[in-house]
Scaffold this motif. Structure first.
Motif, PDB file in Angstrom:
ATOM      1  N   GLN A   1     105.911   7.049 -85.825  1.00 30.24           N
ATOM      2  CA  GLN A   1     106.586   5.764 -86.010  1.00 30.24           C
ATOM      3  C   GLN A   1     105.555   4.689 -86.318  1.00 30.24           C
ATOM      4  O   GLN A   1     104.569   4.542 -85.610  1.00 30.24           O
TER       5      GLN A   1
ATOM      6  N   SER B   1     106.307   8.818 -77.399  1.00 26.84           N
ATOM      7  CA  SER B   1     106.716   7.553 -77.992  1.00 26.84           C
ATOM      8  C   SER B   1     108.225   7.510 -78.191  1.00 26.84           C
ATOM      9  O   SER B   1     108.908   8.530 -78.121  1.00 26.84           O
ATOM     10  N   ASN B   2     108.715   6.325 -78.452  1.00 29.97           N
ATOM     11  CA  ASN B   2     110.127   6.149 -78.756  1.00 29.97           C
ATOM     12  C   ASN B   2     110.318   6.173 -80.277  1.00 29.97           C
ATOM     13  O   ASN B   2     109.363   6.309 -81.036  1.00 29.97           O
ATOM     14  N   TYR B   3     111.549   6.001 -80.710  1.00 31.81           N
ATOM     15  CA  TYR B   3     111.885   5.985 -82.137  1.00 31.81           C
ATOM     16  C   TYR B   3     112.753   4.766 -82.380  1.00 31.81           C
ATOM     17  O   TYR B   3     113.720   4.533 -81.660  1.00 31.81           O
ATOM     18  N   TRP B   4     112.387   3.969 -83.391  1.00 30.50           N
ATOM     19  CA  TRP B   4     113.106   2.734 -83.683  1.00 30.50           C
ATOM     20  C   TRP B   4     114.082   2.873 -84.839  1.00 30.50           C
ATOM     21  O   TRP B   4     114.613   1.880 -85.327  1.00 30.50           O
TER      22      TRP B   4
ATOM     23  N   SER C   1     123.312   3.920 -80.683  1.00 24.01           N
ATOM     24  CA  SER C   1     121.858   3.772 -80.768  1.00 24.01           C
ATOM     25  C   SER C   1     121.247   5.165 -80.710  1.00 24.01           C
ATOM     26  O   SER C   1     120.714   5.603 -79.692  1.00 24.01           O
TER      27      SER C   1
ATOM     28  N   ASP D   1     118.678   6.546 -82.224  1.00 28.71           N
ATOM     29  CA  ASP D   1     117.249   6.792 -82.326  1.00 28.71           C
ATOM     30  C   ASP D   1     116.607   7.110 -80.980  1.00 28.71           C
ATOM     31  O   ASP D   1     115.799   8.042 -80.870  1.00 28.71           O
ATOM     32  N   PHE D   2     116.943   6.347 -79.930  1.00 33.17           N
ATOM     33  CA  PHE D   2     116.399   6.615 -78.596  1.00 33.17           C
ATOM     34  C   PHE D   2     116.746   8.035 -78.148  1.00 33.17           C
ATOM     35  O   PHE D   2     115.913   8.737 -77.571  1.00 33.17           O
TER      36      PHE D   2
ATOM     37  N   TRP E   1     123.999  -3.372 -80.758  1.00 34.05           N
ATOM     38  CA  TRP E   1     122.915  -2.726 -80.024  1.00 34.05           C
ATOM     39  C   TRP E   1     123.210  -2.710 -78.524  1.00 34.05           C
ATOM     40  O   TRP E   1     122.830  -1.765 -77.825  1.00 34.05           O
TER      41      TRP E   1
ATOM     42  N   ASN F   1     123.015   0.614 -76.452  1.00 39.31           N
ATOM     43  CA  ASN F   1     122.050   0.812 -75.370  1.00 39.31           C
ATOM     44  C   ASN F   1     122.736   1.072 -74.033  1.00 39.31           C
ATOM     45  O   ASN F   1     122.282   1.916 -73.255  1.00 39.31           O
TER      46      ASN F   1
ATOM     47  N   HIS G   1     112.351   5.070 -71.387  1.00 37.44           N
ATOM     48  CA  HIS G   1     112.770   4.395 -72.623  1.00 37.44           C
ATOM     49  C   HIS G   1     114.253   4.033 -72.567  1.00 37.44           C
ATOM     50  O   HIS G   1     114.654   2.927 -72.937  1.00 37.44           O
TER      51      HIS G   1
ATOM     52  N   GLY H   1     115.930   0.228 -72.454  1.00 34.28           N
ATOM     53  CA  GLY H   1     116.951  -0.213 -73.405  1.00 34.28           C
ATOM     54  C   GLY H   1     118.191  -0.744 -72.712  1.00 34.28           C
ATOM     55  O   GLY H   1     118.767  -1.760 -73.122  1.00 34.28           O
TER      56      GLY H   1
END
Length: 633
Positions: A263, A302-305, A337, A339-340, A380, A384, A403, A407
């Protein structure tokens, strides 16, 4: 027969815009099966336990110190229910800002040390020679096709300039469901193919039904075409990336076989309104410190946006098929959401995910107005909060759960701040003996009450809290000053400081509106109200006065009434509440001012809220702007 012929010809034309299918199985994941705990990727960095202990231990220690101080202020006559509520809210909110502080502190040290990014991905040096194929995917849903495809053409030309365009295919993945927009989109795509020539690897696929929204759009492509590509790079409708950055990301995926996702840090650009320029300035000055900080302690988790990220296609297909969530609406159903959740599932499958914030060459655009941001934020919010149904999924790495909780917590902080302020007022009013038959309190002041028990300690808590809250901005400022090229491009030390002051003051004025809308959003989601899904406005931030009156007129009147009531009780009380009252009363003029392109461009001419991309636009941004400009301009 004649009525059916145009449809058949249309279908044939669109099928000609697709490569041969290469199916790849993408099973839907079971969140509650007996999945094994996420194994450690082979190339995961060492020492992550110590880094995380420093971040979370420091957060806990700092919060404990602040909690002790506020408890000491409250303890005078014993702690009643209201004081207990205030203490609990203070601890939760201070812990929130303390975590942001320590994360930014780590990023600040990392930026000043000018250390290389993870995976050896650097912004300079020779480009890797690629052996694998990558698909660039641009999902779209009722967007302006001319604007969308101008950006895609700019990216395509930038990739071609690297000399490795034969390693990349470009896909427009359309979920457009409005007939006029569909026709315009297909005509614009045909024109783009004609401009780029027969050799361009440019494809178009439109779904008849946009099931599962963006996540379903990507999953449909994976199941039909994913087998032909080692990687896929996900773009948004407003994404722009340089060819060099794209090649470096693909090269990093080839070199690191245990990595599923890389990312980047997209910089916000192309803002014309005051609000959009505030956002891009904040992203440029504060963003690198924050991003380097989370990269430092996230490591391989890591996370993903959701966009401007490269993903290993086979890993995504094997582990990121999203299930329908159970429960009641709006928590149940399609994952919004996505991506998370996709990041958590990829990590559960044993793959590494990284943030490489120093790479550069990655851009996006922000909403043009506060109203547009809050509309997007409402969607969002629902997405979340929906992650509450994912937290107990089996086999997730504990950082993936962090994560998800961050959120969720982001949206609960707004009602918690509101409750903290209300309780902080209720306690001194209660102690002063405010009653229905005695609304006037002579010489009453909340500040005097809170300083009464231990004035020095109270002031210490206040200034300590404000320092921790604003420290990430100060660190971003100092890090920007340390980079001579960025400092000059942003207008120099004084203009950057003035821009920070202006951005902070305007953000403070908008904070009560954001708090109100986010608190209302949380209440609506908990009550089962769906947010819907509408395309985002990209350029024009203007909002009709009638619309603003409908959205914020009631809040303005409410703020005025609260201010009047506070003044009737005590002028000192009205002064104490004035920051919140002003934000509510001025919500409409502040919206009008910040949504103004004229105000934004005037500040640009003064050199305020300036970013390097305005001074010397990268080639891909300049080309996209040229392609988007009307003929003759």
């Amino acid at each position: 027969m004649n009525r059916m012929q145009p449809l058949a010809m249309d279908t044939i034309a669109r099928d000609a815009w697709l490569p041969p299918e290469s199916p790849l199985a993408m099973p839907v994941q079971d969140l509650h099966d007996n999945a094994p705990a996420a194994r450690r990727p082979v190339g995961a960095p060492a020492g992550m336990a110590l880094r995380r202990a420093g971040i979370f231990g420091g957060t806990a220690l700092l919060t404990l110190v602040a909690a002790y101080q506020i408890w000491w202020v409250l303890r005078g006559g014993g702690t009643d229910v209201l004081e207990g509520v205030l203490l609990a809210l203070f601890i939760a909110l201070f812990g929130w800002i303390a975590l942001a502080f320590f994360s930014a502190l780590a990023g600040f040290a990392h930026v000043l040390a000018r250390r290389g990014d993870w995976l050896g991905v650097k912004a300079e040096g020779p480009l890797p020679v690629l052996a694998s194929r990558t698909a660039l995917l641009m999902p779209t849903y009722n967007e302006d096709p001319q604007r969308l495809l101008a950006g895609l053409q700019a990216i395509h030309e930038s990739v071609a300039a690297t000399g490795q365009s034969d390693r990349f295919d470009f896909f427009v993945l359309s979920d457009t469901n409005r007939e006029p927009e569909r026709q315009a989109e297909e005509a614009a795509f045909a024109a783009l193919r004609a401009r780029l020539g027969e050799g361009a690897r440019l494809f178009y696929r439109r779904r008849e039904r946009n099931t599962e929204r963006k996540a379903g759009n990507i999953a449909d492509w994976v199941r039909r075409f994913g087998g032909a590509y080692a990687q896929m790079l996900i773009l948004d409708a407003d994404s722009l990336m340089t060819g060099e950055t794209i090649v470096r990301l693909a090269g990093a995926m080839e070199r690191n076989g245990d990595v599923a996702l890389i990312q980047t840090l997209p910089m916000i650009v192309n803002g014309r309104t005051l609000f959009a320029r505030m956002q891009q300035f904040a992203g440029r000055v504060y963003g690198p410190v924050v991003a380097h900080g989370v990269a430092w302690w996230h490591g391989a988790e890591s996370n993903y946006w959701g966009h401007n990220a490269i993903i290993r296609t086979a890993a995504f297909a094997a582990h990121a098929g999203l299930p329908e969530l159970r429960g009641r609406k709006p928590f149940a159903g399609t994952v919004l959401s996505h991506d998370f959740v996709e990041a958590a599932l990829l990590r559960r499958g044993g793959w590494a995910l990284y943030m490489v914030p120093g790479l550069g060459g990655s851009y996006e655009e922000g909403p043009p107005s506060l109203s547009d941001m809050l509309v997007r934020d409402r969607r969002w919010c629902q997405g979340n909060l929906q992650h509450g149904g994912v937290l107990d999924a089996r086999g997730l790495h504990w950082i993936s759960r962090v994560h998800l909780m961050i959120g969720i917590g982001h949206y609960f902080t707004a009602p918690m701040w509101a409750m903290l302020m209300l309780v902080g007022l209720a306690i001194p009013l209660q102690q002063a003996g405010l009653a229905v038959d005695q609304l006037r309190l002579q010489d009453f002041s909340p500040a005097t009450y809170w300083r009464g028990g231990d004035p020095e300690r109270f002031l210490w808590v206040f200034w300590f809290t404000m320092s921790v809250l604003l420290a990430p901005k100060a660190m971003g400022y100092l890090a920007t000053l340390a980079d001579a090229a960025t400092r000059r491009a942003c207008g120099g030390a004084l203009r950057i400081a003035a821009g920070m002051l202006l951005e902070t003051l305007l953000a403070a004025l908008m904070a009560p509106v954001t708090m109100y809308v986010q608190s209302r959003g949380v209440a609506e989601v908990l009550a089962g109200k769906d947010s819907g899904w509408e395309p985002q406005r990209r350029d024009d931030g203007s909002v009709p006065l009638s619309s603003l009156l409908r959205s914020y007129g009631g809040l303005s009147v409410f703020g005025a009434l609260i201010g009047l009531a506070a003044w009737l009780v005590s002028p000192a009380l009205a002064a104490w509440m004035s920051p919140v009252i002003l934000g509510m009363v001025l919500s409409i003029p502040v919206n009008l001012l910040t949504a103004s392109q004229r105000a934004g461009q005037r500040l640009r001419r003064l050199g305020l809220l300036r970013i390097p991309e305005e001074v010397a636009p990268p080639a891909v941004l300049a080309r996209a702007t040229e392609l988007r400009s009307p003929p003759g301009r």
